[in-house]
Design a protein around this motif. Structure first.
Motif, PDB file in Angstrom:
ATOM      1  N   SER A 630       0.839  -1.203   0.000  1.00 13.89           N
ATOM      2  CA  SER A 630       0.000   0.000   0.000  1.00 13.89           C
ATOM      3  C   SER A 630       0.876   1.256   0.000  1.00 13.89           C
ATOM      4  O   SER A 630       0.596   2.222  -0.709  1.00 13.89           O
ATOM      5  CB  SER A 630      -0.914  -0.021   1.221  1.00 13.89           C
ATOM      6  OG  SER A 630      -1.702   1.118   1.269  1.00 13.89           O
ATOM      7  N   TRP A 631       1.954   1.221   0.804  1.00 11.14           N
ATOM      8  CA  TRP A 631       2.882   2.372   0.854  1.00 11.14           C
ATOM      9  C   TRP A 631       3.545   2.568  -0.500  1.00 11.14           C
ATOM     10  O   TRP A 631       3.671   3.682  -1.000  1.00 11.14           O
ATOM     11  CB  TRP A 631       3.925   2.120   1.950  1.00 11.14           C
ATOM     12  CG  TRP A 631       4.930   3.233   2.105  1.00 11.14           C
ATOM     13  CD1 TRP A 631       4.797   4.355   2.868  1.00 11.14           C
ATOM     14  CD2 TRP A 631       6.217   3.326   1.479  1.00 11.14           C
ATOM     15  NE1 TRP A 631       5.921   5.143   2.761  1.00 11.14           N
ATOM     16  CE2 TRP A 631       6.803   4.531   1.916  1.00 11.14           C
ATOM     17  CE3 TRP A 631       6.928   2.514   0.603  1.00 11.14           C
ATOM     18  CZ2 TRP A 631       8.079   4.942   1.497  1.00 11.14           C
ATOM     19  CZ3 TRP A 631       8.184   2.911   0.178  1.00 11.14           C
ATOM     20  CH2 TRP A 631       8.745   4.114   0.619  1.00 11.14           C
ATOM     21  N   ALA A 654      15.335  -7.505   7.335  1.00 12.53           N
ATOM     22  CA  ALA A 654      15.776  -6.524   8.335  1.00 12.53           C
ATOM     23  C   ALA A 654      14.725  -6.376   9.441  1.00 12.53           C
ATOM     24  O   ALA A 654      15.057  -6.304  10.632  1.00 12.53           O
ATOM     25  CB  ALA A 654      16.024  -5.174   7.667  1.00 12.53           C
ATOM     26  N   LEU A 655      13.439  -6.358   9.046  1.00 12.83           N
ATOM     27  CA  LEU A 655      12.359  -6.229  10.017  1.00 12.83           C
ATOM     28  C   LEU A 655      12.360  -7.416  10.982  1.00 12.83           C
ATOM     29  O   LEU A 655      12.214  -7.259  12.193  1.00 12.83           O
ATOM     30  CB  LEU A 655      11.017  -6.136   9.287  1.00 12.83           C
ATOM     31  CG  LEU A 655       9.769  -6.013  10.152  1.00 12.83           C
ATOM     32  CD1 LEU A 655       9.741  -4.693  10.911  1.00 12.83           C
ATOM     33  CD2 LEU A 655       8.494  -6.140   9.311  1.00 12.83           C
ATOM     34  N   GLU A 656      12.563  -8.603  10.426  1.00  9.10           N
ATOM     35  CA  GLU A 656      12.615  -9.816  11.250  1.00  9.10           C
ATOM     36  C   GLU A 656      13.758  -9.734  12.272  1.00  9.10           C
ATOM     37  O   GLU A 656      13.607 -10.118  13.432  1.00  9.10           O
ATOM     38  CB  GLU A 656      12.806 -11.028  10.324  1.00  9.10           C
ATOM     39  CG  GLU A 656      12.421 -12.351  10.974  1.00  9.10           C
ATOM     40  CD  GLU A 656      12.579 -13.511  10.004  1.00  9.10           C
ATOM     41  OE1 GLU A 656      13.073 -14.559  10.447  1.00  9.10           O
ATOM     42  OE2 GLU A 656      12.231 -13.356   8.809  1.00  9.10           O
ATOM     43  N   LEU A 675       6.351   1.250   9.487  1.00  7.46           N
ATOM     44  CA  LEU A 675       6.297   2.634   8.986  1.00  7.46           C
ATOM     45  C   LEU A 675       7.585   3.393   9.302  1.00  7.46           C
ATOM     46  O   LEU A 675       8.014   4.245   8.520  1.00  7.46           O
ATOM     47  CB  LEU A 675       5.080   3.361   9.576  1.00  7.46           C
ATOM     48  CG  LEU A 675       3.723   2.773   9.160  1.00  7.46           C
ATOM     49  CD1 LEU A 675       2.586   3.518   9.831  1.00  7.46           C
ATOM     50  CD2 LEU A 675       3.541   2.810   7.646  1.00  7.46           C
ATOM     51  N   ASN A 676       8.216   3.083  10.443  1.00  7.72           N
ATOM     52  CA  ASN A 676       9.533   3.662  10.745  1.00  7.72           C
ATOM     53  C   ASN A 676      10.534   3.272   9.662  1.00  7.72           C
ATOM     54  O   ASN A 676      11.303   4.100   9.176  1.00  7.72           O
ATOM     55  CB  ASN A 676      10.060   3.120  12.090  1.00  7.72           C
ATOM     56  CG  ASN A 676       9.658   3.992  13.252  1.00  7.72           C
ATOM     57  OD1 ASN A 676       8.883   4.916  13.087  1.00  7.72           O
ATOM     58  ND2 ASN A 676      10.155   3.686  14.430  1.00  7.72           N
ATOM     59  N   GLY A 677      10.518   1.981   9.318  1.00  6.48           N
ATOM     60  CA  GLY A 677      11.458   1.471   8.328  1.00  6.48           C
ATOM     61  C   GLY A 677      11.260   2.089   6.963  1.00  6.48           C
ATOM     62  O   GLY A 677      12.225   2.309   6.219  1.00  6.48           O
ATOM     63  N   LEU A 678      10.006   2.398   6.608  1.00  2.36           N
ATOM     64  CA  LEU A 678       9.708   2.959   5.279  1.00  2.36           C
ATOM     65  C   LEU A 678       9.928   4.469   5.214  1.00  2.36           C
ATOM     66  O   LEU A 678      10.030   5.025   4.118  1.00  2.36           O
ATOM     67  CB  LEU A 678       8.251   2.651   4.903  1.00  2.36           C
ATOM     68  CG  LEU A 678       7.873   1.168   4.747  1.00  2.36           C
ATOM     69  CD1 LEU A 678       6.362   1.023   4.625  1.00  2.36           C
ATOM     70  CD2 LEU A 678       8.562   0.554   3.535  1.00  2.36           C
ATOM     71  N   ALA A 693      19.278   4.134   4.379  1.00  7.14           N
ATOM     72  CA  ALA A 693      17.911   4.552   4.724  1.00  7.14           C
ATOM     73  C   ALA A 693      17.230   3.502   5.598  1.00  7.14           C
ATOM     74  O   ALA A 693      16.495   3.819   6.540  1.00  7.14           O
ATOM     75  CB  ALA A 693      17.114   4.789   3.452  1.00  7.14           C
ATOM     76  N   LEU A 694      17.493   2.237   5.320  1.00  8.86           N
ATOM     77  CA  LEU A 694      16.910   1.145   6.087  1.00  8.86           C
ATOM     78  C   LEU A 694      17.446   1.150   7.522  1.00  8.86           C
ATOM     79  O   LEU A 694      16.697   0.961   8.493  1.00  8.86           O
ATOM     80  CB  LEU A 694      17.229  -0.187   5.406  1.00  8.86           C
ATOM     81  CG  LEU A 694      16.432  -1.414   5.843  1.00  8.86           C
ATOM     82  CD1 LEU A 694      14.946  -1.193   5.638  1.00  8.86           C
ATOM     83  CD2 LEU A 694      16.885  -2.648   5.077  1.00  8.86           C
ATOM     84  N   ILE A 695      18.751   1.394   7.658  1.00 10.29           N
ATOM     85  CA  ILE A 695      19.380   1.446   9.000  1.00 10.29           C
ATOM     86  C   ILE A 695      18.804   2.613   9.797  1.00 10.29           C
ATOM     87  O   ILE A 695      18.486   2.486  10.980  1.00 10.29           O
ATOM     88  CB  ILE A 695      20.918   1.550   8.870  1.00 10.29           C
ATOM     89  CG1 ILE A 695      21.487   0.229   8.326  1.00 10.29           C
ATOM     90  CG2 ILE A 695      21.561   1.892  10.208  1.00 10.29           C
ATOM     91  CD1 ILE A 695      22.874   0.354   7.748  1.00 10.29           C
TER      92      ILE A 695
END
Length: 800
Positions: A630-631, A654-656, A675-678, A693-695
């Protein structure tokens, strides 16, 4: 009105005493039931004297068969539907009374009663027609006049041994000039029993929900009204009044009861002489203080002695389920009712104990009512021949299971929903599971999701349909779930879908915890006695003005706190009535619903939880893939095309890692992490930039040591080397060179102090910190954020 009702009763009794019997179409439900009760008393006393109770039993069974065999199909016109609905209400009332009469005769046969003075008959509420066409009631040695107050087609209460015990206590108390005090846990029928007894006496029963806002003068004014008009006052949650008010109120009640006992013509209330109607009465109902019921006092001793207490602890759920299913038209009511009650008691024992679970009588009644609605809808599509043959036992089981799952699965946790279905399969073997229903609404919901640029999600659509069903069944519905689980989206999509189907739905949104209690619920000026509306009461006034075809939702978005939610107790139960400290009452119709959004119900009392339908959303239900998709769909086509493979390859991994680490500076939800990660990925142009950006996105909420470990992991996954591995977090992306560079501190010699103001020295750490939240300040992505750190670390300095 009273004269007309009297005349109707006389005509009804003449018709009932003739061989033809009464026609349910001719008279109002109230008069039909009263005439039926008088005729039953006459026939029963005659049968006891003559020893012909078995014959009476056969007559009653034949009468019950004739009532249940009435064809309720209408011609489809609005007038026909209205007439059918009224007839259905009358028949349900007569069926419930006839079932009770059969139970009474059964008990008399069992006890071998041969005299009307036997206790088994004397303890029943008996109706008689006296001289001068005056109806009256007797219960043991207490006698009361019927007062012909018009009640309409009021729904009847199922008679159980507990109901009879309650009626006996209340009538004996009234005979001595005292009040009645049914007490016990939530959902045991305390208020409903008082209302039902008032209906049997032909009295007006006014329910008042007591809360801290009511003072002695407000109570005094209510008492004056009650004793003048001869109504009964049922004060619900009476022990929520403040202790000082309880003590003062007991003096007023004592004065009224003394006048009723001595049959005085007047009494003194609020320093005025007030005429007393001998038919008036005062009753209180309450939950016990403690045991999870906050904000309740113990009654003072001088108040306890004014009321006859009756413990309403464990209603006979099996009997109630059986009788309600029978009155709704189910032929296998006995077996189905027993199975439903078994599932509720097994669920209570075997499923996990959750604060928002309620396995009491209110939840059971919602399932029974839902079963009745499904049966009516099913019969509507049957041919005349199929109607004559009746609905099969298999179909009845399927409909009951459908209502049970529809009204229960919505509140269960992810793990419990599987266990519950297994339970249902055990208790209802070989019964097929039907879908949620509302297929047309489901299709419109899919279109609505797409229009709102959301990805249609089967789980979310199912929850929206469950919410719609709960709104049909209950006055109040709570959507419970962590932040970001889609609570607001749920009701917004449902509302848009209903508007698309040309239903009129209005909303009134407020946050109850954003304002003091008085501003929310209104208050009374203690000097001038002037009432000022609150936000919620002002909305309530608006919704009752709306026509019946307009549905109104009053949405309370925020924590549920007993301080304000308990004041809505009489709104959220079958009364649908908002009572204010000024004595004013707002009666809501079936077109009004209260919707509550909250992250948990840890502060709510069982009284609140049992009154409301629950829609439970959890992190396990959240489809992370759908949130990310959706994002992505909301990004530019070019950015989306570029980011998609990187997100697929690295983001979920990374989320895991972050979730497995299980540590955060600020507690957040699963959707919060995503949402923080995105949040930093909007303008990514290369693999190195994506990794950084992911970090920053996912690592922003991690403690410093874990953040460094996370950065090493991500750089190793993408195969990126950093210039300074010792300070792995202090790097930025250089777009011109398409590589990561280490931050360098500015030269401190160039800094000038102006007017004593020291500017921020842009050290490598300060530059890194600024780059963390600069993307959130851009106009196209403006997002709220929190800076967290120990005192004196320069949070405000960095922002200014």
């Amino acid at each position: 009105m009273k004269t007309t009702l009297k005349q109707l009763l006389v005509e009804c009794l003449k018709e009932g005493r003739s061989e033809g019997g009464m026609d349910p179409l001719k008279s109002p439900s109230q008069i039909l039931c009263l005439a039926d009760a008088i005729l039953f008393t006459e026939r029963c006393e005659e049968s006891i004297r003559e020893g012909r109770l078995t014959n009476l039993m056969k007559e009653l069974e034949a009468k019950l068969e004739s009532y249940t065999g009435v064809d309720l199909s209408s011609d489809g016109s609005p007038e026909g539907k209205a007439e059918t609905h009224v007839l259905e209400l009358k028949l349900k009332a007569l069926i419930l009374d006839t079932i009770h009469n059969i139970d009474v005769v059964e008990a008399l046969i069992k006890k071998s009663s041969t005299s009307i003075m036997d206790w088994e008959w004397q303890k029943q509420l008996r109706f008689y027609m006296g001289d001068g066409d005056k109806a009256y009631m007797k219960m043991v040695d207490a006698q009361f006049d019927y007062t012909y107050e018009y009640q309409g087609n009021a729904p009847k209460l199922v008679h159980t041994p507990l109901t009879d015990k309650c009626y006996l206590t209340l009538t004996q108390g009234m005979d001595m000039g005292l009040g009645g005090n049914p007490y016990g846990p939530a959902g045991t029928g305390k208020t409903e029993s008082v209302k039902a007894l008032g209906g049997l006496f032909g009295r007006q029963v006014l329910v008042f929900n007591c809360d801290e806002g009511i003072d002695v003068k407000s109570m005094g004014r209510i008492f004056v009204g009650l004793v003048k008009c001869g109504a009964w006052g049922c004060f619900d949650e009476f022990n929520r009044l403040e202790e000082a008010v309880l003590s003062a109120v007991s003096m007023q009640i004592q004065t009224i009861q003394a006048a009723l006992k001595s049959q005085a013509a007047t009494t003194t209330l609020l320093d005025k002489q007030v005429p007393v109607d001998p038919n008036s009465g005062i009753f209180i109902t309450l939950n016990p203080a403690g045991k999870g019921y906050g904000g309740r006092q113990k009654l003072p001793d001088n108040l306890k002695q004014l009321f006859r207490p009756v413990a309403m602890s464990a209603p006979d759920n099996e009997l109630i389920a059986e009788v309600i299913l029978f009155s709704e038209g189910f032929k296998n009511a006995k077996s189905l009712g027993r199975k439903l009650v078994a599932i509720f008691s097994l669920s209570k024992e075997l499923l996990t104990p959750q604060q928002h679970y309620d396995w009491g009588l209110r939840a059971l009644k919602t399932v029974l009512k839902g079963s009745g609605n499904l049966l009516q809808a099913y019969r509507h599509y049957l041919s005349d021949e199929e109607k004559e043959n009746g609905v099969g036992a298999d179909i009845e089981s399927e409909l009951v299971v459908q209502a049970l799952r529809l009204n229960t699965l919505s509140k269960l946790t992810f793990a419990d929903s599987g266990r519950f279905d297994e339970l249902v399969k055990d208790v209802f073997p070989d019964t097929k599971f039907r879908g949620v229903g509302y297929e047309a609404l489901g299709e419109v919901l899919k279109v609505t999701f797409e229009e709102m640029k959301l990805i249609p999600n089967d789980r979310q659509i199912k929850k929206a349909l469950e919410l719609y069903e709960q709104l049909q069944q209950r006055m109040g519905v709570v959507i419970v779930g962590p932040s970001g689980s889609g609570k607001t989206t749920l009701w917004q999509t449902l509302r848009k879908a209903l508007l698309k189907m040309e239903d009129k739905v209005k909303k009134y949104v407020m946050n109850p915890k954003a304002m003091p209690r008085q501003q929310l619920l209104g208050h009374i000026d203690h000097d001038t006695r002037e009432w000022s509306d609150g936000v919620l009461t002002a909305s309530a006034r608006q919704v009752v003005k709306e026509p019946t075809d307009v549905t109104s939702w009053i949405i309370c978005d925020g924590d549920i706190d007993p301080e304000w939610i308990e004041s809505l107790n009489s709104v959220l139960d079958d009364n649908r009535l908002l009572t204010m400290p000024s004595g004013e009452r707002i009666q809501f119709g079936p077109n009004v619903n209260f919707l509550f959004e909250t992250h948990d119900l840890s502060s709510a009392s069982p009284a609140t939880i049992s009154r409301m339908g629950m829609i439970f959303l959890s992190d396990e239900d959240t489809n992370i893939q759908a949130v990310v998709s959706s994002w992505l769909n909301n990004q530019d086509e070019q950015v989306k095309k570029y980011l998609e493979p990187y997100i697929e390859q690295y983001f979920f991994q990374a989320l895991e890692w972050v979730l497995k680490a299980g540590e955060a500076q600020v507690d957040t939800t699963l959707v919060g992490w995503v949402l923080n990660g995105l949040s930093h990925l909007h303008d990514v142009t290369s693999k190195a930039h994506f990794a950084l950006a992911l970090i920053r996105g996912l690592g922003g909420n991690l403690p410093e040591n874990l953040k460094a470990d996370f950065a090493r992991e991500v750089y190793s996954w993408v195969g990126e080397h950093v210039p300074d591995p010792r300070k792995i977090l202090n790097h930025y992306y250089d777009a011109n060179r398409d590589r990561l560079e280490a931050y360098a501190s500015d030269n401190a010699d160039d800094i000038r102090v102006e007017n004593g103001h020291v500017p921020l020295i842009l050290t490598a750490d300060a530059k890194c910190c600024l780059d963390y939240f600069m993307p959130w300040l851009q106009l196209e992505t403006q997002q709220p954020f929190i800076l967290v750190g120990p005192e004196g670390c320069g949070k405000r300095f960095v922002l200014t």
